[in-house]
Design an enzyme around this catalytic site. Structure first.
Site, PDB file in Angstrom:
ATOM      1  N   LYS A   1     -56.880 -11.962 -31.661  1.00 34.27           N
ATOM      2  CA  LYS A   1     -57.092 -11.634 -30.245  1.00 34.27           C
ATOM      3  C   LYS A   1     -58.568 -11.829 -29.915  1.00 34.27           C
ATOM      4  O   LYS A   1     -59.438 -11.633 -30.757  1.00 34.27           O
ATOM      5  CB  LYS A   1     -56.737 -10.168 -29.981  1.00 34.27           C
TER       6      LYS A   1
ATOM      7  N   ASP B   1     -54.151 -14.085 -21.443  1.00 36.45           N
ATOM      8  CA  ASP B   1     -53.859 -12.663 -21.639  1.00 36.45           C
ATOM      9  C   ASP B   1     -54.291 -11.932 -20.373  1.00 36.45           C
ATOM     10  O   ASP B   1     -54.568 -12.581 -19.350  1.00 36.45           O
ATOM     11  CB  ASP B   1     -54.608 -12.151 -22.882  1.00 36.45           C
TER      12      ASP B   1
ATOM     13  N   THR C   1     -42.722 -15.328 -20.753  1.00 35.84           N
ATOM     14  CA  THR C   1     -42.785 -13.957 -21.258  1.00 35.84           C
ATOM     15  C   THR C   1     -41.776 -13.104 -20.500  1.00 35.84           C
ATOM     16  O   THR C   1     -41.035 -12.311 -21.090  1.00 35.84           O
ATOM     17  CB  THR C   1     -44.208 -13.372 -21.086  1.00 35.84           C
TER      18      THR C   1
ATOM     19  N   GLY D   1     -48.627  -7.488 -12.284  1.00 33.72           N
ATOM     20  CA  GLY D   1     -49.492  -8.646 -12.535  1.00 33.72           C
ATOM     21  C   GLY D   1     -48.625  -9.879 -12.733  1.00 33.72           C
ATOM     22  O   GLY D   1     -47.484  -9.924 -12.290  1.00 33.72           O
TER      23      GLY D   1
ATOM     24  N   GLY E   1     -45.415  -8.887 -14.888  1.00 34.98           N
ATOM     25  CA  GLY E   1     -44.659  -7.834 -14.203  1.00 34.98           C
ATOM     26  C   GLY E   1     -44.057  -8.327 -12.892  1.00 34.98           C
ATOM     27  O   GLY E   1     -42.920  -7.982 -12.550  1.00 34.98           O
ATOM     28  N   GLY E   2     -44.794  -9.145 -12.157  1.00 32.03           N
ATOM     29  CA  GLY E   2     -44.293  -9.698 -10.891  1.00 32.03           C
ATOM     30  C   GLY E   2     -43.051 -10.549 -11.118  1.00 32.03           C
ATOM     31  O   GLY E   2     -42.058 -10.435 -10.398  1.00 32.03           O
TER      32      GLY E   2
ATOM     33  N   ALA F   1     -45.860  -4.966 -21.738  1.00 37.91           N
ATOM     34  CA  ALA F   1     -47.208  -4.464 -22.033  1.00 37.91           C
ATOM     35  C   ALA F   1     -47.406  -4.388 -23.547  1.00 37.91           C
ATOM     36  O   ALA F   1     -46.495  -3.991 -24.272  1.00 37.91           O
ATOM     37  CB  ALA F   1     -47.408  -3.091 -21.405  1.00 37.91           C
TER      38      ALA F   1
END
Ligand code: PHE
Length: 352
Positions: A80, A119, A154, A186, A189-190, A263
């Protein structure tokens, strides 16, 4: 440059903390494991009180990426990148470019041991900027030769996981019969919210950013504050914002029956999985649910698959989750433990 090996559960292979030569900001790249292959994991641009908090985040997130890759069946390890931004405005223009070039230089210095991707706080255009300095950046825009925005993939993985979760918990994969609270609207999520609306689900949604309310309205979701979203009385809570929201303090206030969302690092500590278990709340491990982006990007960019072939792999998340949930039930453990054991086993076998 400070190069240090740091302990976080199992020890990281390589951690770089460098003050960016152009930006002056702390650039942190944590390579947790290359046991299965090149470490992959996104580049996060986020505000932290102190860069050490960004380092802690990078260590945890990169370790989770190793498990995520293993569970997704990928020949990759976890890493990461975190750029710890000072409080204030999110950088754009030449400042942003400088940061991303600093990131690219650190990644270039790792000589292929690690490749980044989008990310929290970054997207395909940022990957293109990083690619000025190193080839190891996934999800550049499609017209620039990359696999493009990974957020829809995702989200597709999240939907597959939600169907599998509902089948296990409620006896039917039909999403139209269920209610969901999506916390965080975001990029990912949208998409999840829109897809759930398309499936006919009953929806509640919340985000710290009020300007995202139109997304909820368009999806026919009831708009609530983030705390109300977290504790909404729904079948399934869908965490789609920053991690660490499931804690010893928050779990007693939950009124959902199950949890699954994209998340990363939703549990503040592994012990919180036991608290969820005691409350009868079925938690789908984030390391399984959120793998759609890496599955799609690696299938297309590393293995030359078509987007359709990659989409089939992404839907395979449903089978992995079903397996994990059934193993947990059969062994009397939590899904968190079952997922970890499965990941570690795969890393050990793959390594041999
Ligand atoms: N944000 C992605 C994740 O956490 C990172 C990523 C996406 C990396 C796509 C590579 C390709 O899984």
């Amino acid at each position: 440059m400070v190069t240090a090996a740091v302990d976080s559960g199992s020890m990281h292979e390589h951690v770089v903390v460098r003050r960016g030569g152009r930006s002056g900001l702390p650039i942190i790249v944590a390579v947790h494991s290359t046991a299965l292959g090149q470490a992959i994991g996104g580049c996060r641009l986020a505000h932290y009180p102190h860069w050490r908090d960004g380092l802690t985040d990078a260590l945890r997130l990169s370790a989770a990426m190793s498990d995520k890759c293993a569970l997704a069946g990928l020949p990759n390890g976890g890493g990461k990148t975190v750029v710890a931004l000072p409080p204030g405005r999110t950088p754009d223009g030449s400042t942003r470019r400088a940061i991303l070039h600093d990131v690219g230089d650190v990644i270039a210095g790792l000589a292929g041991a690690y490749a980044t991707g989008p990310d929290v706080g970054t997207g395909p255009d940022d990957m293109l900027t990083i690619a000025d300095r190193t080839p190891y950046a996934f999800c550049r825009p499609v017209d620039a030769g990359g696999s493009g925005d990974s957020s829809a993939h995702t989200a597709a993985g999240v939907l597959a996981a939600l169907r599998a979760l509902c089948a296990e918990r409620f006896g039917s994969a039909d999403l139209s019969a269920r209610s969901f609270a999506v916390l965080g609207l975001g990029r990912v999520g949208g998409h999840v919210l829109r897809m759930l609306a398309g499936a006919g689900a009953t929806l509640v949604a919340g985000d710290v950013d009020d300007t995202r309310r139109p997304l909820a309205d368009a999806a026919g979701a009831t708009w609530v504050s983030p705390p109300d979203c977290l504790t909404a009385e729904v079948d399934v809570l869908v965490p789609a914002a920053l991690g660490g929201l499931l804690t010893a303090e928050s779990v007693p206030t939950l009124r959902c029956t199950a949890i699954a969302g994209p998340a990363n690092n939703q549990l503040d500590a592994l012990a919180t999985a036991d608290l969820l278990h005691q409350r009868g709340i079925l938690w789908a491990p984030d390391i399984v649910v959120s793998a759609g982006g890496i599955i799609h990007a690696t299938a297309v960019e590393l293995h030359g698959e078509t987007s359709e072939q990659a989409a089939v792999r992404v839907r395979g998340i449903a089978d992995t989750l079903t397996d994990v949930l059934r193993t947990a039930r059969a062994t009397g453990s939590t899904p968190a433990t079952a997922a970890r054991l499965r990941a570690r086993q795969r890393i050990r076998n793959g390594h041999r």
